[in-house]
Scaffold this motif. Structure first.
Motif, PDB file in Angstrom:
ATOM      1  N   UNK A   1       0.831  -1.196   0.000  1.00  0.00           N
ATOM      2  CA  UNK A   1       0.000   0.000   0.000  1.00  0.00           C
ATOM      3  C   UNK A   1       0.869   1.252   0.000  1.00  0.00           C
ATOM      4  N   UNK A   2       0.445   2.259  -0.805  1.00  0.00           N
ATOM      5  CA  UNK A   2       1.254   3.463  -0.989  1.00  0.00           C
ATOM      6  C   UNK A   2       0.372   4.691  -0.876  1.00  0.00           C
ATOM      7  N   UNK A   3       0.934   5.765  -0.364  1.00  0.00           N
ATOM      8  CA  UNK A   3       0.205   7.015  -0.188  1.00  0.00           C
ATOM      9  C   UNK A   3       0.594   7.952  -1.338  1.00  0.00           C
ATOM     10  N   UNK A   4      -0.356   8.165  -2.243  1.00  0.00           N
ATOM     11  CA  UNK A   4      -0.098   9.051  -3.376  1.00  0.00           C
ATOM     12  C   UNK A   4      -0.646  10.440  -3.115  1.00  0.00           C
ATOM     13  N   UNK A   5       0.184  11.462  -3.358  1.00  0.00           N
ATOM     14  CA  UNK A   5      -0.192  12.847  -3.062  1.00  0.00           C
ATOM     15  C   UNK A   5       0.076  13.704  -4.303  1.00  0.00           C
ATOM     16  N   UNK A   6      -0.921  14.473  -4.697  1.00  0.00           N
ATOM     17  CA  UNK A   6      -0.785  15.311  -5.895  1.00  0.00           C
ATOM     18  C   UNK A   6      -1.148  16.743  -5.513  1.00  0.00           C
ATOM     19  N   UNK A   7      -0.126  17.559  -5.316  1.00  0.00           N
ATOM     20  CA  UNK A   7      -0.342  18.936  -4.854  1.00  0.00           C
ATOM     21  C   UNK A   7      -0.641  19.853  -6.039  1.00  0.00           C
ATOM     22  N   UNK A   8      -1.800  20.469  -6.018  1.00  0.00           N
ATOM     23  CA  UNK A   8      -2.152  21.451  -7.049  1.00  0.00           C
ATOM     24  C   UNK A   8      -2.201  22.842  -6.454  1.00  0.00           C
ATOM     25  N   UNK A  10      -4.777  24.824  -5.963  1.00  0.00           N
ATOM     26  CA  UNK A  10      -5.897  25.069  -5.050  1.00  0.00           C
ATOM     27  C   UNK A  10      -6.241  23.871  -4.173  1.00  0.00           C
ATOM     28  N   UNK A  11      -6.074  22.628  -4.704  1.00  0.00           N
ATOM     29  CA  UNK A  11      -6.389  21.474  -3.863  1.00  0.00           C
ATOM     30  C   UNK A  11      -5.310  20.401  -3.981  1.00  0.00           C
ATOM     31  N   UNK A  12      -5.251  19.582  -2.941  1.00  0.00           N
ATOM     32  CA  UNK A  12      -4.309  18.469  -2.907  1.00  0.00           C
ATOM     33  C   UNK A  12      -5.114  17.190  -2.988  1.00  0.00           C
ATOM     34  N   UNK A  13      -4.840  16.364  -3.996  1.00  0.00           N
ATOM     35  CA  UNK A  13      -5.512  15.071  -4.114  1.00  0.00           C
ATOM     36  C   UNK A  13      -4.642  14.017  -3.462  1.00  0.00           C
ATOM     37  N   UNK A  14      -5.270  13.098  -2.746  1.00  0.00           N
ATOM     38  CA  UNK A  14      -4.511  12.013  -2.132  1.00  0.00           C
ATOM     39  C   UNK A  14      -5.259  10.715  -2.332  1.00  0.00           C
ATOM     40  N   UNK A  15      -4.532   9.609  -2.267  1.00  0.00           N
ATOM     41  CA  UNK A  15      -5.159   8.285  -2.349  1.00  0.00           C
ATOM     42  C   UNK A  15      -4.260   7.257  -1.704  1.00  0.00           C
ATOM     43  N   UNK A  16      -4.882   6.221  -1.172  1.00  0.00           N
ATOM     44  CA  UNK A  16      -4.146   5.012  -0.823  1.00  0.00           C
ATOM     45  C   UNK A  16      -4.250   4.097  -2.032  1.00  0.00           C
ATOM     46  N   UNK A  17      -3.099   3.698  -2.549  1.00  0.00           N
ATOM     47  CA  UNK A  17      -3.043   2.960  -3.811  1.00  0.00           C
ATOM     48  C   UNK A  17      -2.403   1.598  -3.547  1.00  0.00           C
ATOM     49  N   UNK A  18      -3.011   0.552  -4.081  1.00  0.00           N
ATOM     50  CA  UNK A  18      -2.434  -0.774  -3.832  1.00  0.00           C
ATOM     51  C   UNK A  18      -1.309  -1.089  -4.829  1.00  0.00           C
ATOM     52  N   UNK A  19      -0.687  -2.263  -4.690  1.00  0.00           N
ATOM     53  CA  UNK A  19       0.488  -2.596  -5.504  1.00  0.00           C
ATOM     54  C   UNK A  19       0.164  -2.751  -6.990  1.00  0.00           C
ATOM     55  N   UNK A  20      -1.122  -2.914  -7.317  1.00  0.00           N
ATOM     56  CA  UNK A  20      -1.521  -3.036  -8.718  1.00  0.00           C
ATOM     57  C   UNK A  20      -1.883  -1.686  -9.327  1.00  0.00           C
ATOM     58  N   UNK A  21      -1.836  -0.629  -8.498  1.00  0.00           N
ATOM     59  CA  UNK A  21      -2.111   0.703  -9.023  1.00  0.00           C
ATOM     60  C   UNK A  21      -3.547   1.146  -8.867  1.00  0.00           C
TER      61      UNK A  21
END
Lengths: 310, 310
Positions: A1-8, A10-21
Motif C-alpha cells: 500500500x502506498x500514499x499518493x499525493x498530488x499537490x495542485x 488550489x487542492x491536494x488530491x490524495x489516495x491510498x493505492x495498492x500494488x496493482x495501481x
C-alpha cells in the motif's frame, strides 16, 4: 500500500493505492499554500490516518509516499527550488513530509507523476516508451522509458510546452521565451483566441468564455469560430508532438490535462496533424491516445514512484 | 577484445577494440555492396583473422562483434529491412555475420553506434543522457541514456534530421516530408546554398564547391557569403537541437559527422542559436560539444554494443 499525493494550486488530491495501481480510497484537501509547507505536511499526516481508518487498512501496511508538486525541483535532494503557483522557494519538501508522515517520501514534478501514472495503469500501460502531454493552463509533459521516468539533466525532460514551434515572432511565454507550444496549444491560448473572436462579433457576446471547456461547448453547439479555435490549438499540439516523436520515438503518446476532456474535438485534429508532420516511420510506430486515469493520474503515479524508490 | 565494424557506402571501417574502448588495430576495406552481404561477411572474416595475427591477439580473445550499418533495421532480428545506399533489402545481417565470423554479432544503425561510441569514450563520456547529431550528407543522430542506446518504438529515436524545423513551405527532404532539419543543416544544404551564391556571382566562379569543407575553406579565407552559409546552417542545427533538448534534457549534445570538421565555424553559431532557442533551464543544463572520436566513433560504438550484448 502506498500514499499518493498530488499537490495542485488550489487542492491536494490524495489516495491510498495498492500494488496493482488501484486507488482504494481518495481524499482531497485545500492546498492553502500561504499557510506554508509544514502546515500542509501536518494536515496530510492527519488525512493519511483518517483514510487508513476509513479503509480499514493497517497504518503499517503503508510503506511509502510519493508527492507530485507543480515546481522546479532538486530531485536528488527532494527540494522545491521554486513553485511559482504555490509561492514556495527552497523548501526541503521530501524531508518535511517524511518527518510528518513517518514514511519514506519521494518527490517529483506533478506532470511527471501524471505521466508515470498513465504509463503504469493508464493509456500507456505496457508500452516501452511513453510521452505524455498535459494540456491545461500550460502545456507540460513527461517521459517514461521502460516503466521509469526519464528526468534528463535537470528534470526538464518532456517539457514539450516549451518547444519553440514558432521560430520567430511568436507570442511571449511565461518562461521568458516566445513562440513556445504552450502559447498556442494551452487552455490559456484557446480562451484567448476564442475571446478575440467574441470581441470581433464572431461568437455570441452573452456566452461566458472562462475556460477551454466553454470553447469546446460552443464548438459542439455548432459555432464554427469556436471549432476553428479548438482545431488550430489541436493542430499545433500535433505538430509539436510530431517533433518530439522524432527525438524519442515513443510507442504511445498520451494526451491528458484539462483540455483533453474535449475528447475527439482535440484528439482528431491533433492526430491528423501528428500524422502529417511526423516522419512517416515514426508516425506509423506511434499511437496517440487520450489519457485514461483522469484526475487520478497524479496520485497513481506518485504511488508508483514511492513503490520504485522503496 | 571486441570486433567493431562500421559499414559505410564506400568503405567498411573495422577495429579490434579492448574493454576500455581503445582501438588496438584498425583496417578498412571497400564495401562493394553490389557483391552482396555474404561476400562482405567472408571478407570481414579474413580481415578479422589478419588483424588478430598482426596485433598478436589470440583469435579466441575476441568475444563478439558489433556492426553499424546505414539502414533501417529490424533490431530484434538483426535484419536489414532496407539500406538504400547499399541497395540491400531484407538481409539477415546478424545471422550471416555470426556464421562467417564464428562470433555473437549485434547489429545497429551506424549513426546510433557513432552516438554510443561518443557517449562511451568520446565527448559524452560520463554523462547520463547524451544526444548525438551526425551532420554529413544528411543529419542523423542517436540517443544514449545511462550508457545504453535508446531506440524507441522502431529504432527511429534521435533521427533529428527529420524534425520539421520549417513548418510550411520548406524544401523537400529524401524522407518524403518537407522542411526537415536535414534540408537546411546538412552538408548537402551547405553546398547547395554556397553554389547558389556562386551562381549569383557572390563567390569566386573558379572555386570548386564539392563538399561542406570547400565552403568552410572559403569562409575561413574571408568570403562573407560562405561564412553566412555556414552560419545559417549551424543556426538551424542549434534551433533543431534546442527543440530536441526540451524533450530529452540531455547533459551533453555531441555534434559529429563530416561537417563537424568545420570546428568552431559550425560550433560557435550552433551553440549561440541553441542558447537563444532552448528553454533557459534546459540550455543551462546542456553542454554542446564537438565529437572527439572522429572516424573511430562507429567502430568503438560497435564494440561497445557487442560488449553490452555479451
Amino acid at each position: 500500500m502506498w500514499f499518493g499525493i498530488d499537490i495542485g494550486g488550489t487542492s491536494v488530491k490524495t489516495a491510498l493505492v495498492d500494488d496493482a495501481g488501484t486507488p482504494l480510497i481518495k481524499r482531497a484537501l485545500p492546498t492553502d499554500p500561504e499557510r506554508g509547507p509544514e502546515d500542509l505536511c501536518r494536515r496530510l499526516a492527519e488525512t493519511l490516518r483518517a483514510m487508513a481508518d476509513a479503509a480499514g487498512v493497517d497504518r503499517r501496511a503503508v510503506r511509502g509516499a510519493g508527492v507530485g508538486v507543480p515546481a522546479f525541483l532538486d530531485l536528488a535532494r527532494g527540494e522545491v527550488v521554486e513553485a511559482i503557483n504555490l509561492g514556495w522557494r527552497g523548501v526541503p519538501l521530501a524531508d518535511l513530509m517524511a518527518d510528518a508522515l513517518g514514511l519514506p517520501v519521494a518527490v517529483d514534478n506533478d506532470a511527471n507523476l501524471a505521466a508515470l501514472g498513465e504509463a503504469w495503469t493508464g493509456a500507456g500501460a505496457g508500452a516501452e516508451t511513453v510521452l505524455c502531454a498535459t494540456v491545461g493552463t500550460g502545456v507540460g509533459g513527461g517521459v517514461v522509458i521502460h516503466g521509469r521516468l526519464h528526468h534528463g539533466a535537470n528534470g526538464m525532460a518532456g517539457e514539450i510546452g516549451h518547444m519553440r514551434v514558432v521560430r520567430e515572432g511568436g507570442l511571449p511565454c511565461n518562461c521568458g521565451q516566445t513562440g513556445c507550444l504552450e502559447t498556442v496549444a494551452s487552455a490559456t491560448a484557446i480562451v484567448r483566441e476564442a475571446r478575440d473572436r467574441q470581441d470581433a462579433g464572431l461568437l455570441p457576446p452573452e456566452e461566458r468564455i472562462l475556460g477551454a471547456e466553454d470553447v469546446a461547448r460552443l464548438a459542439r453547439s455548432g459555432h464554427e469560430p469556436a471549432r476553428w479555435v479548438m482545431e488550430t490549438a489541436a493542430r499545433w499540439l500535433g505538430f509539436g508532438l510530431a517533433q518530439a516523436a522524432v527525438v524519442l520515438n515513443p510507442d504511445v503518446i498520451v494526451i491528458g490535462g484539462g483540455v483533453s476532456k474535449a475528447g475527439d474535438l482535440l484528439l482528431a485534429p491533433a492526430r491528423a496533424a501528428f500524422s502529417e508532420y511526423a516522419q512517416r516511420l515514426v508516425a506509423e510506430a506511434t499511437s496517440v491516445r487520450l489519457a485514461r486515469l483522469g484526475n487520478d493520474a497524479g496520485v497513481v503515479g506518485a504511488a508508483r514512484l514511492a513503490m520504485q524508490r522503496a
